[in-house]
Structure formats: C-alpha cells, structure tokens
Design an enzyme around this catalytic site. Structure first.
Site, mmCIF file in Angstrom:
data_model
loop_
_atom_site.group_PDB
_atom_site.id
_atom_site.type_symbol
_atom_site.label_atom_id
_atom_site.label_comp_id
_atom_site.label_asym_id
_atom_site.label_seq_id
_atom_site.Cartn_x
_atom_site.Cartn_y
_atom_site.Cartn_z
ATOM 1 N N SER A 52 106.449 -46.774 13.483
ATOM 2 C CA SER A 52 105.789 -45.626 14.129
ATOM 3 C C SER A 52 106.323 -45.359 15.523
ATOM 4 O O SER A 52 106.764 -46.265 16.230
ATOM 5 C CB SER A 52 104.285 -45.876 14.239
ATOM 6 O OG SER A 52 103.732 -46.082 12.984
ATOM 7 N N GLU A 101 99.362 -48.230 7.984
ATOM 8 C CA GLU A 101 100.186 -48.235 6.754
ATOM 9 C C GLU A 101 99.928 -46.991 5.903
ATOM 10 O O GLU A 101 99.901 -47.050 4.676
ATOM 11 C CB GLU A 101 100.001 -49.528 5.963
ATOM 12 C CG GLU A 101 100.675 -50.693 6.672
ATOM 13 C CD GLU A 101 100.611 -51.994 5.923
ATOM 14 O OE1 GLU A 101 100.896 -51.986 4.716
ATOM 15 O OE2 GLU A 101 100.294 -53.013 6.551
ATOM 16 N N GLY A 102 99.747 -45.870 6.590
ATOM 17 C CA GLY A 102 99.516 -44.605 5.902
ATOM 18 C C GLY A 102 98.040 -44.286 5.891
ATOM 19 O O GLY A 102 97.263 -44.931 5.168
HETATM 20 N N1 COS Z 1 110.120 -45.262 -2.549
HETATM 21 C C1 COS Z 1 111.418 -44.856 -2.564
HETATM 22 N N2 COS Z 1 111.814 -43.659 -2.056
HETATM 23 C C2 COS Z 1 110.857 -42.870 -1.524
HETATM 24 C C3 COS Z 1 109.507 -43.232 -1.491
HETATM 25 C C4 COS Z 1 109.159 -44.479 -2.041
HETATM 26 N N3 COS Z 1 107.876 -44.913 -2.057
HETATM 27 N N4 COS Z 1 108.792 -42.249 -0.907
HETATM 28 C C5 COS Z 1 109.673 -41.288 -0.594
HETATM 29 N N5 COS Z 1 110.922 -41.662 -0.960
HETATM 30 C C6 COS Z 1 112.160 -40.880 -0.832
HETATM 31 C C7 COS Z 1 111.984 -39.549 -1.555
HETATM 32 O O1 COS Z 1 112.312 -39.648 -2.920
HETATM 33 C C8 COS Z 1 112.955 -38.673 -0.798
HETATM 34 O O2 COS Z 1 114.263 -38.960 -1.229
HETATM 35 P P1 COS Z 1 115.267 -37.764 -1.661
HETATM 36 O O3 COS Z 1 115.394 -36.888 -0.450
HETATM 37 O O4 COS Z 1 116.529 -38.477 -2.031
HETATM 38 O O5 COS Z 1 114.596 -37.066 -2.784
HETATM 39 C C9 COS Z 1 112.860 -39.183 0.630
HETATM 40 O O6 COS Z 1 112.371 -40.534 0.533
HETATM 41 C C10 COS Z 1 111.906 -38.380 1.479
HETATM 42 O O7 COS Z 1 110.639 -38.355 0.881
HETATM 43 P P2 COS Z 1 109.550 -37.255 1.213
HETATM 44 O O8 COS Z 1 110.175 -35.895 1.110
HETATM 45 O O9 COS Z 1 108.353 -37.513 0.389
HETATM 46 O O10 COS Z 1 109.263 -37.575 2.774
HETATM 47 P P3 COS Z 1 108.236 -36.957 3.785
HETATM 48 O O11 COS Z 1 108.902 -36.836 5.097
HETATM 49 O O12 COS Z 1 107.605 -35.724 3.206
HETATM 50 O O13 COS Z 1 107.136 -38.113 3.997
HETATM 51 C C11 COS Z 1 105.237 -39.510 3.559
HETATM 52 C C12 COS Z 1 106.427 -38.698 3.006
HETATM 53 C C13 COS Z 1 104.176 -38.651 4.198
HETATM 54 C C14 COS Z 1 104.666 -40.153 2.311
HETATM 55 C C15 COS Z 1 105.745 -40.597 4.543
HETATM 56 O O14 COS Z 1 106.160 -40.004 5.743
HETATM 57 C C16 COS Z 1 104.708 -41.651 4.856
HETATM 58 O O15 COS Z 1 104.471 -42.567 4.077
HETATM 59 N N6 COS Z 1 104.068 -41.554 6.047
HETATM 60 C C17 COS Z 1 103.172 -42.558 6.532
HETATM 61 C C18 COS Z 1 103.942 -43.604 7.237
HETATM 62 C C19 COS Z 1 103.200 -44.859 7.420
HETATM 63 O O16 COS Z 1 102.716 -45.446 6.471
HETATM 64 N N7 COS Z 1 103.148 -45.286 8.663
HETATM 65 C C20 COS Z 1 102.545 -46.499 8.990
HETATM 66 C C21 COS Z 1 103.569 -47.438 9.509
HETATM 67 S S1 COS Z 1 103.176 -49.115 9.329
HETATM 68 S S2 COS Z 1 101.517 -49.361 10.262
#
Ligand code: COS
Length: 384
Positions: free
Chosen positions: A128, A364-365
């Site tokens: 983050s 973690e989301g």
């Molecule tokens: N496993 C493998 N690949 C993944 C994946 C997963 N679980 N999730 C996404 N991807 C890949 C997608 O397939 C995509 O790849 P391609 O461009 O080749 O198709 C790429 O990553 C981007 O994915 P996406 O378009 O879904 O990304 P976004 O920017 O829209 O974000 C979320 C998706 C909101 C789900 C992500 O930003 C997220 O999880 N945010 C929260 C973060 C978090 O948990 N923070 C806490 C940190 S630890 S306290």
C-alpha cells in the site's frame, strides 16, 4: 473450531488439537505494554515451537510440502481465539514471505524461508501507498534499473511489522507504464541504505505498523521476485492465499466472543433470572452461532478448494474474507451488548475483540474490494 467438517484430513485435526493445547498453556491473555517487544517474542516462540513451519513450504524448512491453506486457516483461527497479537505475528510471517514461496529463486528461498520458519527473521509485505490502497495499481513507488541493481524511490504505508521487520517484500513500478502492468516485486532487507521508517502508526488494536520511505534504495536484480513487470500478479496471488486466512482469524475472534457471551449470559442475574433466560438474549446467541458456522463453511471451503482441487480461489477467498469479517463484527458487537457496561471496559476480552476485529474488514482488501472481485468474477464467468 469445528474440525469435524469434511474439508479436513487427520493431519489438520491433530494440528488443531495440538495448537489449541499449546495456546492454552503458552499464550498470555491481555495486551502488552510494548507491542514491538511482544511481537518479536511471539515470532521467536512461534518459531521455536514449530508453528511457523506451516507458514512456508517444506523446501524452505516447512512442515508440509506446500503452503496448505487449511493449516494456515486452522492456525490463525486458533491463535486469534487466544491472542490477536499471536495471530498477527504468525500471519505476517506467511504474508511477508508468501511471494518468496510463490516466486523466489531457489537461492532466495534457501536464504529467507528457513529463517522465517525458525522465527529468526521477521517478514513484512509492503504494497500500500498513501494514494494507492484499494486501487493498488495506482502505486508510484519506482524501481529504476541501474546496471545489476534496482534503485527504489517512494513511500509505502500501513506496513505491518514496519519498524521491526528484518526484510520487506516491496512492490514498485519498474516499467514506464501505468496501472497493473509494469510493477515488480523485490525483497528489501531492512538494513538497506536508503530505507527508513518515516512514521510509526498507532491504531486502536496496537501492533507494529509504519510508513516506509525509500530514497535511492538499491537492491540487486537477483532480489526480484518473478519476472520484471509481473509484480501485480505476484501480489494478487499472495493475497489469494492469505485472504482466506484473514477470514479464519475473524472466525477465531468471533468464536471467542460467543464463548465469552455464553458465560456471561449464564452468570449475570437480572429481573430475578439469568440473562440467558431471556429470549432476547437467546435470539442473539442463536444469530451469533449461525453466523459463525456459515463463515466457517465458506472459509474452509475456499481453503479446501485451493488445497485439494488445486483451483484458483480468488472469488471463494474474497467471499470468505468478506463474509467472515463482516459477520464477526456483528457477533462481537452482540457480545459487547450482552456484557453491558462491562463490554466497553478496558481489559475485558470482548472490548479487546471489538477493537481487534475492525481492521480485518479493511486490510488485505476492504469489503468493498472483495465485492468488486466477486462480482467481476461472476460477470466474467457468465460471459463464457
Ligand atoms: N491472480 C492472478 N492475476 C490477477 C489476479 C489474481 N488474483 N487478480 C488480478 N490479476 C491480473 C488480471 O488478470 C489482470 O491481468 P491482465 O491485464 O493480464 O488481464 C491484472 O492482474 C489486472 O487486474 P485488474 O484489472 O482486476 O486490476 P485492478 O487494478 O482493477 O485491481 C483489485 C483489482 C481491486 C482487485 C486490486 O487492486 C486489489 O486487490 N486491491 C486491494 C489491494 C489490497 O488488498 N491491499 C491490501 C494490501 S495488504 S494489507
């Protein structure tokens, strides 16, 4: 904990019962004055007692061949039942080293994982940023290639174990692109020149947390985890494993709240009968227990699907995390209500749980991110 569910094997039932006994004998109740020292001690004792060997696979000194989601969940549920900080210490060893397990070279695995498993090195996960939390792909920390080194510049925040970790798994933009593409993952030892703790962050349920500053911080190319530009996938796949375990920690907190509430309801006398004799109390207890068992099914289903069916469980882990953390908040709130005034008194277990559960709906989301993940997955599937 209900290890009679069909998701478990004997090794899990034995693990849960051994850990339950160990926790009852070894984990102190209450909150320490010095969380840094307490966390260091907990990592060391969890390492010495062998529990951290479930946070890494056997090639890195772990007990089981691969990271076993059911074992991770059972351990977190049990530790959380007894002491939130012990759960935190265990979870961070896994999350902080998860990307090494998934993407590390043999050399990195051999250098880091045995130390993590032994509790000798403390791990952390630095994803983050001040302007990139839920929208993690908006990160701006940069990693510029210079010969056989990457030069990191930027800020990471909300980093658990920040300030006490021995190394950080850091995500930074290594390619001149925006969005999810062009991010890479690196191991950065805590003593690397240019890495400083900019701020320690105090939160309602205290644990080590900090903002990290990277100023021309150099790491060798060999510390990169996975290919250049693959870091977003590395982060998401690591989170896929550990999100289900956040659900399990929430379950542990909720089960403890229910146990405390049951005791209190039986003991407390009012209007000539016990609190438990009131149907209003019984309705609360029924709702609490049902929410807990529902969350347990989702949690261990997600873990089982990953372990046994070997399928990608992004959606199931998101469902488990959302459901278990949201329902645990309700369960714990009900327990506080059953305790009445005592429920908000410092030093009471339900008061501590009330503070501890809150951040699980965010880290973690956040729940809102889990909803996005679930809905996107459903929509994608329905287009096939
Ligand atoms: N496993 C493998 N690949 C993944 C994946 C997963 N679980 N999730 C996404 N991807 C890949 C997608 O397939 C995509 O790849 P391609 O461009 O080749 O198709 C790429 O990553 C981007 O994915 P996406 O378009 O879904 O990304 P976004 O920017 O829209 O974000 C979320 C998706 C909101 C789900 C992500 O930003 C997220 O999880 N945010 C929260 C973060 C978090 O948990 N923070 C806490 C940190 S630890 S306290």
């Amino acid at each position: 904990m209900n290890t009679d569910l069909p998701f478990f094997e004997d090794v899990h039932r034995q693990l849960a019962s051994d850990l339950q006994a160990w926790c009852a004998a070894n984990l102190p109740e209450g909150e320490p004055d010095d969380v840094d020292e307490a966390c260091r001690d907990l990592v060391a004792v969890l390492g010495k007692s062998g529990w951290l060997r479930y946070a890494v696979p056997s090639e890195g000194g772990g007990t089981l061949d691969k990271l076993d989601s059911r074992a991770l969940c059972l351990i977190r549920e049990t530790l959380a039942y007894h002491a939130g900080l012990a759960d935190f210490a265990f979870a961070m060893q896994g999350l902080g080293s998860g990307a090494i397990t998934l993407y590390g070279t043999d050399e990195l695995k051999q250098r880091y994982l045995p130390k993590v498993a032994a509790g000798e090195w403390i791990a952390a996960f630095a994803l983050s940023e001040p302007e990139a939390g839920s929208d993690v792909a908006a990160m701006t920390t940069s990693a510029t290639l210079d010969g056989d080194e990457y030069v990191l510049n930027g800020t990471k925040t909300w980093i658990s174990n920040g300030g006490i970790a021995d190394f950080y798994t850091v995500f930074a933009r290594s390619e001149p692109t925006s969005g999810a593409k062009g991010i890479s993952a690196f191991i950065v030892p805590a003593n690397t020149a240019g890495l400083t703790i900019a701020e320690r962050i105090e939160v309602i349920a205290p644990h080590p947390l900090a903002t990290l500053q990277f100023d021309n911080c150099r790491v060798p190319v060999s510390n990169r985890l996975g290919a250049a530009g693959e870091g977003f996938k590395v982060a998401m796949q690591t989170l896929d494993i550990f999100r289900a375990s956040v659900a399990a920690a929430a379950l542990g907190f909720a089960r403890r709240a229910l146990a405390e509430a049951l005791n209190r309801a039986k003991q407390r006398q009012l209007f000539g009968q016990s609190l438990a004799d009131f149907q209003m109390t019984q309705a609360k207890l029924a709702d609490m227990a049902t929410a807990i068992e529902g969350a347990a099914l989702l949690t261990y289903q997600a873990a089982w699907l990953r372990d046994v069916k070997g399928v990608i469980t992004t959606r199931e882990a998101a469902m488990a995390k959302m459901s278990a953390t949201e329902s645990a908040q309700q369960v714990i709130d009900a327990a506080v209500q059953i305790f009445g005034g005592l429920g908000v008194k410092r030093g009471e277990i339900v008061e501590r749980l009330y503070r501890e559960i809150r951040s699980l709906r965010i880290y973690e989301g956040a729940t809102e991110v889990q909803k996005l993940i679930i809905a996107r997955s459903l929509l994608k599937e329905s287009n096939r």
